[in-house]
Design an enzyme around this catalytic site. Structure first.
Site, PDB file in Angstrom:
ATOM      1  CG  HIS A  25      -2.105   1.017   1.217  1.00 44.97           C
ATOM      2  ND1 HIS A  25      -3.365   0.828   1.305  1.00 44.97           N
ATOM      3  CD2 HIS A  25      -2.104   2.263   0.893  1.00 44.97           C
ATOM      4  CE1 HIS A  25      -4.123   1.768   1.048  1.00 44.97           C
ATOM      5  NE2 HIS A  25      -3.352   2.594   0.984  1.00 44.97           N
ATOM      6  CG  HIS A  27      -1.471   6.099  -2.393  1.00 45.57           C
ATOM      7  ND1 HIS A  27      -2.690   5.943  -3.210  1.00 45.57           N
ATOM      8  CD2 HIS A  27      -1.893   5.549  -1.178  1.00 45.57           C
ATOM      9  CE1 HIS A  27      -3.660   5.447  -2.561  1.00 45.57           C
ATOM     10  NE2 HIS A  27      -3.146   5.222  -1.313  1.00 45.57           N
ATOM     11  CD  GLU A 216      -7.480   6.224   5.060  1.00 45.39           C
ATOM     12  OE1 GLU A 216      -6.341   6.896   5.321  1.00 45.39           O
ATOM     13  OE2 GLU A 216      -8.086   6.074   4.064  1.00 45.39           O
ATOM     14  CG  ASP A 317      -1.610   5.886   2.858  1.00 42.96           C
ATOM     15  OD1 ASP A 317      -1.817   5.650   1.657  1.00 42.96           O
ATOM     16  OD2 ASP A 317      -2.316   6.477   3.593  1.00 42.96           O
TER      17      ASP A 317
END
Length: 378
Positions: A25, A27, A216, A317
């Protein structure tokens, strides 16, 4: 119970950065180098809060550290603005791989939303091809330098838009050219995965794997919807599954920290069926995803979930916004929850087994990772 293959090392006597890691995960538009943003912004005429790399990095971290997912997402206006050309996408993707490798990552899935990168005339396919070229160039450079890394694209649709089917077809179209999975991202609260249920059905019909941001900014309803309508194999973050767990403490006990744990129906389903949680500890703290559990990393439910047998994985993230690497997150968990090398290996193997790779490749990756951890313990 089998004996651990690695002895405890809670004093962090081993080199965390050298450990082979798996990133599920992460981005693309949240992992740019500040210096790259400055150079690309100058080329396209985009105004930034600062043109000093150190100051710009601090601005991203401070802006993201607001406790609000909405405010957190606003920082992406600047990174996306410099990722609208083929050259910009190639460079960002190439450097992304280089930075992963420098952090010890040997397998990474890079998620991004092509629909956000067509403002300067690129088609969706051209954008995907540009990112793949950058990823390939990064991998080639790392391998040429004697290190190992493999990466794949997670093609992402923005959940507030109406392009789910189009992006799902894009992902399937590139499945043999670098795309390994599908995701939806963006503002979670109020935008359930069921908005794209036809697209998710299409992906299931084409046996194309899916991870969904859920748990989330929204709670159990979002998680259930991701499982039912999204056919999710993994949950992006997923930490609010802990809201379906009750702990009853005996105030008269000599060990008040011990309690009776009861899993609700949703939590039981997620745990018992091994649905993977892509947990991002620092990001969860920044965005307020864990505010119901407390205001510091020690109150993060990741340890509770891990100890209860959920398939927890550790991720960053957005490395730029959170100012972290996967090494940093491992160190944070080790210091906070006293995790040793066995714990970190288990978390990493959870990620290996959840990777959107064929079984044989996952088995080979598991062997490679385990050997790397054994060397660290030697």
């Amino acid at each position: 119970m089998t004996e651990p293959i690695i002895s405890p090392a809670t004093d962090l006597s081993f080199d965390l950065r050298s450990l082979p890691k798996v990133s599920l995960h992460d981005h693309l538009d949240g992992g740019l180098r500040p210096s790259t943003i400055i150079e690309l912004a100058e080329a396209v005429g985009h105004q930034l809060p600062s043109t000093d790399a150190v100051a710009l990095g601090e601005w991203f971290r401070e802006s993201a550290n607001s406790g609000s997912l909405v405010r957190y997402l606003e920082t992406f206006d600047h990174t996306i603005a410099v990722m609208q050309t083929r050259e910009g996408l190639i460079r960002v993707a190439r450097e992304f791989v280089e930075d992963l490798a420098d952090d010890g990552v040997v397998y990474g899935e890079v998620r991004w939303a092509p629909e956000q990168h067509t403002a300067q005339g690129l088609s969706l396919d051209e954008a995907v091809e540009a990112v793949q070229q950058g990823l390939d160039e990064g991998v080639d450079a790392i391998v040429a330098g004697g290190r190992a890394i493999q990466v794949g694209q997670l093609i992402t649709a923005m959940r507030h838009a109406d392009r789910g089917q189009e992006i799902a077809e894009l992902a399937v179209r590139h499945r043999d050219k670098g795309a390994v999975g599908f995701d939806i991202a963006g503002a979670e609260d109020g935008f359930l995965p069921s908005r794209f249920k036809d697209a998710f059905t299409y992906l299931a019909e084409h046996q194309f794997p899916v991870t969904v941001h859920a748990g989330e900014a929204a709670g159990l309803e979002s998680i259930v919807d991701a499982l039912v309508h999204g056919h999710a194999l993994r949950l992006g973050h997923g930490v609010r599954i802990a809201e379906d767990i009750e702990i009853d403490y005996d105030e008269n006990s000599d060990e008040p920290e011990l309690g009776v744990v009861t899993l609700g129906q949703v939590a039981s389903w997620v745990r018992d069926r091994g649905i993977v949680l892509e947990v991002c500890p620092s990001s969860n703290l920044q965005t307020g995803a864990i505010e119901a559990f407390g205001g510091d990393i020690a109150s993060h439910p990741i340890d509770l979930l891990f100890q209860l047998g959920f398939k927890v994985t550790v991720n960053t993230d957005n490395r730029l916004m959170s100012g972290v690497t996967l090494t940093d997150e491992f160190e944070l968990l080790s210091e906070t929850f006293d995790y040793d090398l066995d714990d970190l290996l288990e978390l990493t193997l959870n990620a290996v087994n959840a990777a959107f790779l064929p079984l044989e490749d996952r088995e080979a990756l598991a062997d490679y990772v385990t050997e790397g951890f054994l060397r660290a313990d030697a």
